[in-house]
Design a protein around this motif. Structure first.
Motif, PDB file in Angstrom:
ATOM      1  N   GLY A 151      -3.585  -5.642   2.208  1.00  0.00           N
ATOM      2  CA  GLY A 151      -4.454  -6.567   3.668  1.00  0.00           C
ATOM      3  C   GLY A 151      -4.901  -5.203   3.840  1.00  0.00           C
ATOM      4  N   SER A 187      -0.125  -0.293   4.265  1.00  0.00           N
ATOM      5  CA  SER A 187      -1.806  -1.316   4.373  1.00  0.00           C
ATOM      6  C   SER A 187      -2.734  -0.422   3.883  1.00  0.00           C
ATOM      7  N   ALA A 193      -5.624  -2.044   9.865  1.00  0.00           N
ATOM      8  CA  ALA A 193      -5.133  -2.184   8.814  1.00  0.00           C
ATOM      9  C   ALA A 193      -3.648  -3.473   9.456  1.00  0.00           C
TER      10      ALA A 193
END
Length: 419
Positions: free
Chosen positions: A342, A414, A361
């Motif tokens: 992500g 992330s 994030a």
């Protein structure tokens, strides 16, 4: 030596078959020719197709000869779906996808020796087929009442189904007839969702030539909740590394549920059943170690992408969680891993701080939450604990000059790309 049908059965790979005793006898008498087909309705095959490819490979390892069919003509139409009419792709697009899929299936079977594989394209025998010949030689063998009784057709009658999709079964059945006549093919394999099309081909050969041939279907592979296996939060898991990176492919298998992982090991790997039983015993004793999932991911990723990409995916999986060196990851592997986790893009001109990065994030709901994570000692950048929430992410914090790995606590990962 275990009969190939017994091995397929033990691995849970037989959902349906025609006369199994007759098929067993024919397989035992000597090498047979069999086929499995793939329609180019997308630029790549996916995990569901992989099961069919590996089943074809198992039969080849048992001494039989595979025909790997790529549907240059059936791909122009598409098998009917319950959801509604397919959007037809252009001939140029389908032609490109035929080339892609031909290359993909060719990686999984051997082409040399007495039982070397052959890749075939059904456009070869349909492109010059006249409508009159098609109706006389194929259509006359298909009672309309039986075609209407097919589940996918009956479910579409109210909403509507075109003649094009309605007649798809004739084209797929013609494939079996042509391969039987041209190559002596006596077995078609495929997924259980194709059983109606497959058995229609068996019946066409009986009606047209008076010959008896066979069919075998693998089960629909599902998750524990009964939903179709092969999709993740980011979408379909493709075999093309350009559509699903080797790291993301590896991670899709790592995430296998405890209740399904042994089943997947039997179906998607070439490990012996005794070894899988040992893995199962260790898994039941210590499921938290996820040893079965790691073995599954390693085996299948190696089959599809090779040992080098598997090693890179394993290294990335360890490094992102602080159990390996991030500096050892190539930029492509790191980028794929962080995109899968992500990662988001940030502008260097905005001089982003750790707090900004954590919020962007998705590791913190707000700047105050990000500051609390830092204050509690649970915020990491490139596996180094951060103590200053106002620390700016500059080039010294960026791997390959672009990427920063963010982690909150032990498991929430992330990243950001700063440029």
């Amino acid at each position: 030596m275990t009969h190939v049908l017994d091995d397929l059965d033990a691995r849970g790979l037989i959902a349906h078959s025609t006369d199994r005793d007759a098929l067993r006898a024919e397989l035992s008498e000597g090498p047979i020719t069999y086929y499995v087909g793939f329609d180019p309705t997308a630029p790549s095959l996916h995990i569901g197709n992989l099961l069919q490819i590996l089943t074809a490979r198992r039969l080849q390892l048992a001494g039989h000869k595979p025909l790997m069919l790529v549907g240059g003509s059936t791909g122009l139409i598409g098998d009917p779906k319950e959801a509604g009419e397919r959007v037809m792709n252009t001939k140029e697009t389908v032609g490109e996808w035929v080339d892609n899929i031909r290359e993909q299936v060719s990686r999984f079977v051997e082409f040399g020796g007495d039982n070397g594989a052959t890749v075939v394209n059904n456009l070869d025998w349909t492109a010059g087929l006249s409508t009159i010949d098609y109706l006389r030689d194929v259509g006359k063998h298909f009672p309309v009442n039986r075609m209407l009784a097919r589940d996918v057709v009956s479910s579409r009658l109210e909403s509507g189904i075109s003649y094009t999709e309605f007649s798809y079964v004739l084209l797929q059945s013609l494939d079996y007839l042509e391969l039987h006549r041209r190559h002596g093919c006596v077995l078609q394999t495929g997924g259980s969702d194709q059983w109606g099309n497959i058995t229609a081909g068996v019946e066409l050969i009986r009606r047209a030539d008076g010959d008896k041939v066979h069919a075998l279907a693998t089960p629909l592979i599902t998750k524990a909740d009964g939903t179709k296996f092969g999709k993740t939060e980011s979408g379909t898991v493709w075999l093309d590394p350009g559509l699903t990176s080797p790291y993301a492919f590896y991670q899709s298998w790592i995430q296998a549920e405890d209740s399904k992982v042994i089943e997947y090991l039997r179906q998607f790997t070439f490990l012996g059943l005794d070894e899988i039983s040992q893995i199962e015993a260790e898994h039941l004793e210590k499921p938290g170690l996820r040893g079965a999932q790691r073995r599954l991911a390693a085996e299948v990723t190696t089959i599809v992408h090779g040992q080098e990409e598997t090693a890179a995916a394993e290294l990335a999986s360890r490094a992102l969680f602080g159990r390996g060196e991030l500096s050892e990851l190539s930029e492509s592997t790191l980028a794929a891993a962080l995109r899968e986790a992500g990662a988001v893009d940030l502008a260097a001109t905005d001089r982003p701080t750790v707090v900004d990065a954590f919020v962007a994030a998705g590791l913190a709901d707000s700047k105050s939450a990000a500051r609390r994570a830092v204050a509690d000692g649970g915020a990491y950048v490139n596996n180094e604990r951060v103590s200053d929430p106002d620390l700016e992410l500059t080039t010294e914090h960026l791997l390959h000059g672009t990427w920063a790995v963010l982690r909150k606590g032990k498991r929430s990962i992330s990243g950001v790309s700063v440029s």
